[in-house]
Scaffold this motif. Structure first.
Motif, PDB file in Angstrom:
ATOM      1  N   GLN A 103     -14.032   1.134   5.916  1.00 57.83           N
ATOM      2  CA  GLN A 103     -12.753   0.489   5.626  1.00 57.83           C
ATOM      3  C   GLN A 103     -11.735   1.450   5.033  1.00 57.83           C
ATOM      4  N   ILE A 104     -12.166   2.332   4.158  1.00 60.31           N
ATOM      5  CA  ILE A 104     -11.231   3.318   3.607  1.00 60.31           C
ATOM      6  C   ILE A 104     -10.757   4.261   4.714  1.00 60.31           C
ATOM      7  N   ALA A 105     -11.665   4.679   5.579  1.00 59.59           N
ATOM      8  CA  ALA A 105     -11.292   5.583   6.669  1.00 59.59           C
ATOM      9  C   ALA A 105     -10.305   4.932   7.641  1.00 59.59           C
ATOM     10  N   ILE A 106     -10.434   3.635   7.850  1.00 61.86           N
ATOM     11  CA  ILE A 106      -9.533   2.952   8.787  1.00 61.86           C
ATOM     12  C   ILE A 106      -8.191   2.627   8.148  1.00 61.86           C
ATOM     13  N   TYR A 107      -8.193   2.063   6.949  1.00 63.35           N
ATOM     14  CA  TYR A 107      -6.968   1.510   6.383  1.00 63.35           C
ATOM     15  C   TYR A 107      -6.160   2.474   5.531  1.00 63.35           C
ATOM     16  N   TYR A 108      -6.757   3.491   4.964  1.00 62.22           N
ATOM     17  CA  TYR A 108      -5.976   4.416   4.134  1.00 62.22           C
ATOM     18  C   TYR A 108      -4.888   5.128   4.938  1.00 62.22           C
ATOM     19  N   PRO A 109      -5.192   5.728   6.099  1.00 61.06           N
ATOM     20  CA  PRO A 109      -4.132   6.420   6.837  1.00 61.06           C
ATOM     21  C   PRO A 109      -3.010   5.490   7.308  1.00 61.06           C
ATOM     22  N   ILE A 110      -3.341   4.245   7.603  1.00 63.15           N
ATOM     23  CA  ILE A 110      -2.319   3.296   8.060  1.00 63.15           C
ATOM     24  C   ILE A 110      -1.313   3.010   6.954  1.00 63.15           C
ATOM     25  N   PHE A 111      -1.817   2.734   5.758  1.00 71.59           N
ATOM     26  CA  PHE A 111      -0.935   2.353   4.663  1.00 71.59           C
ATOM     27  C   PHE A 111      -0.345   3.543   3.921  1.00 71.59           C
ATOM     28  N   ASP A 112      -0.918   4.703   4.064  1.00 72.32           N
ATOM     29  CA  ASP A 112      -0.390   5.881   3.366  1.00 72.32           C
ATOM     30  C   ASP A 112       0.990   6.260   3.884  1.00 72.32           C
ATOM     31  N   VAL A 113       1.228   6.102   5.153  1.00 70.16           N
ATOM     32  CA  VAL A 113       2.530   6.465   5.731  1.00 70.16           C
ATOM     33  C   VAL A 113       3.506   5.293   5.711  1.00 70.16           C
ATOM     34  N   LYS A 114       3.035   4.114   5.378  1.00 73.18           N
ATOM     35  CA  LYS A 114       3.848   2.907   5.455  1.00 73.18           C
ATOM     36  C   LYS A 114       4.748   2.709   4.239  1.00 73.18           C
ATOM     37  N   PHE A 115       4.348   3.222   3.072  1.00 70.49           N
ATOM     38  CA  PHE A 115       5.055   2.915   1.836  1.00 70.49           C
ATOM     39  C   PHE A 115       5.739   4.156   1.261  1.00 70.49           C
ATOM     40  N   THR A 116       6.763   3.903   0.437  1.00 72.28           N
ATOM     41  CA  THR A 116       7.463   4.974  -0.274  1.00 72.28           C
ATOM     42  C   THR A 116       7.714   4.530  -1.710  1.00 72.28           C
ATOM     43  N   GLY A 117       8.001   5.493  -2.566  1.00 70.07           N
ATOM     44  CA  GLY A 117       8.389   5.213  -3.945  1.00 70.07           C
ATOM     45  C   GLY A 117       7.276   4.634  -4.797  1.00 70.07           C
ATOM     46  N   GLN A 118       7.680   3.652  -5.634  1.00 67.77           N
ATOM     47  CA  GLN A 118       6.746   3.069  -6.593  1.00 67.77           C
ATOM     48  C   GLN A 118       5.631   2.286  -5.905  1.00 67.77           C
ATOM     49  N   ILE A 119       5.936   1.672  -4.793  1.00 68.72           N
ATOM     50  CA  ILE A 119       4.907   0.933  -4.063  1.00 68.72           C
ATOM     51  C   ILE A 119       3.825   1.898  -3.573  1.00 68.72           C
ATOM     52  N   ARG A 120       4.247   3.077  -3.147  1.00 69.50           N
ATOM     53  CA  ARG A 120       3.278   4.079  -2.687  1.00 69.50           C
ATOM     54  C   ARG A 120       2.397   4.547  -3.840  1.00 69.50           C
ATOM     55  N   ASP A 121       2.972   4.671  -5.038  1.00 69.69           N
ATOM     56  CA  ASP A 121       2.178   5.059  -6.209  1.00 69.69           C
ATOM     57  C   ASP A 121       1.118   3.996  -6.529  1.00 69.69           C
ATOM     58  N   THR A 122       1.505   2.731  -6.442  1.00 71.02           N
ATOM     59  CA  THR A 122       0.555   1.639  -6.668  1.00 71.02           C
ATOM     60  C   THR A 122      -0.550   1.677  -5.623  1.00 71.02           C
ATOM     61  N   PHE A 123      -0.157   1.914  -4.369  1.00 69.57           N
ATOM     62  CA  PHE A 123      -1.142   2.021  -3.295  1.00 69.57           C
ATOM     63  C   PHE A 123      -2.115   3.162  -3.565  1.00 69.57           C
ATOM     64  N   HIS A 124      -1.598   4.315  -3.987  1.00 77.21           N
ATOM     65  CA  HIS A 124      -2.468   5.464  -4.268  1.00 77.21           C
ATOM     66  C   HIS A 124      -3.413   5.179  -5.431  1.00 77.21           C
ATOM     67  N   PHE A 125      -2.937   4.456  -6.449  1.00 75.95           N
ATOM     68  CA  PHE A 125      -3.814   4.087  -7.558  1.00 75.95           C
ATOM     69  C   PHE A 125      -4.949   3.193  -7.065  1.00 75.95           C
ATOM     70  N   CYS A 126      -4.607   2.170  -6.291  1.00 79.97           N
ATOM     71  CA  CYS A 126      -5.626   1.241  -5.779  1.00 79.97           C
ATOM     72  C   CYS A 126      -6.604   1.966  -4.851  1.00 79.97           C
ATOM     73  N   ALA A 127      -6.089   2.831  -4.003  1.00 77.26           N
ATOM     74  CA  ALA A 127      -6.961   3.592  -3.106  1.00 77.26           C
ATOM     75  C   ALA A 127      -7.864   4.527  -3.906  1.00 77.26           C
ATOM     76  N   GLY A 128      -7.321   5.145  -4.950  1.00 80.34           N
ATOM     77  CA  GLY A 128      -8.127   6.017  -5.808  1.00 80.34           C
ATOM     78  C   GLY A 128      -9.243   5.276  -6.509  1.00 80.34           C
ATOM     79  N   MET A 129      -8.962   4.050  -6.950  1.00 86.72           N
ATOM     80  CA  MET A 129     -10.002   3.262  -7.608  1.00 86.72           C
ATOM     81  C   MET A 129     -11.094   2.851  -6.618  1.00 86.72           C
ATOM     82  N   SER A 130     -10.713   2.564  -5.380  1.00 88.57           N
ATOM     83  CA  SER A 130     -11.734   2.213  -4.388  1.00 88.57           C
ATOM     84  C   SER A 130     -12.574   3.429  -4.023  1.00 88.57           C
ATOM     85  N   ILE A 131     -11.957   4.596  -3.984  1.00 84.48           N
ATOM     86  CA  ILE A 131     -12.706   5.826  -3.699  1.00 84.48           C
ATOM     87  C   ILE A 131     -13.622   6.166  -4.874  1.00 84.48           C
TER      88      ILE A 131
END
Length: 183
Positions: A103-131
């Motif tokens: 799931q991380i391999a499939i969904y991380y690349p999709i959402f990594d390019v989708k967001f910018t700014g503060q939303i992207r930071d929140t996404f990176h935090f959540c992705a980091g916690m799942s990793i």
């Protein structure tokens, strides 16, 4: 006289070297695994899973699988003597390692390019916690396996499918067994 004292010095050095070597390198059998509380493992994975799901980027299967595993962990805590509860928790942890990787391999690349700014930071935090949760799961599996052994589990997991008896055919009569399974 001189050769005899040289032999004695050599013998003493070898004894000192052996004693020093054994003091520095304990045998693998003598090393004990530190006891980690099952509640602590569940709490850490619960917190990391909650943080992973703060931002909706994983499918619901990630949330369901990880919280179901934690439910099995709570069952293992509630039934302290149950080998089955710990074994189910261990197996489910191993399975979620595989599903989390996919799931991380499939969904991380999709959402990594989708967001910018503060939303992207929140996404990176959540992705980091799942990793981080994914990286801690093998360590948790090791400690849960130790608990499985402490509760009386075997080294090899045996599902014993060959000797299981079908409960529908438990009479003594030879005629009650199905045609293909006469014993």
């Amino acid at each position: 006289g001189l050769s005899r004292s040289a032999e004695e010095v050599t013998r003493r050095k070898s004894c000192l070297f052996k004693a020093d070597k054994s003091a520095q390198q304990p045998e693998l059998q003598d090393m004990e695994v530190p006891a980690i509380n099952l509640k602590a493992i569940i709490l850490v994975h619960w917190l990391l899973t909650v943080w992973s799901c703060m931002f909706e980027w994983f499918p619901s299967s990630y949330t369901w699988s990880n919280f179901s595993v934690l439910g099995l962990g709570v069952w293992a805590v509630a039934q302290r003597d149950s080998i089955d509860a710990v074994l189910m928790f261990l197996i489910s942890l191993v399975l979620t390692i595989l599903t989390d990787i996919i799931q991380i391999a499939i969904y991380y690349p999709i959402f990594d390019v989708k967001f910018t700014g503060q939303i992207r930071d929140t996404f990176h935090f959540c992705a980091g916690m799942s990793i981080l949760s994914l990286l801690l799961k093998p360590v948790s599996c090791f400690f849960v396996y130790q608990m499985y052994r402490e509760r009386g589990g075997e080294y090899n997991v045996n599902f014993d499918l060959e000797t299981s008896v079908d409960s529908r055919y438990t009479t003594d009569s030879g005629d009650s067994a199905p045609l293909g399974r006469r014993y």
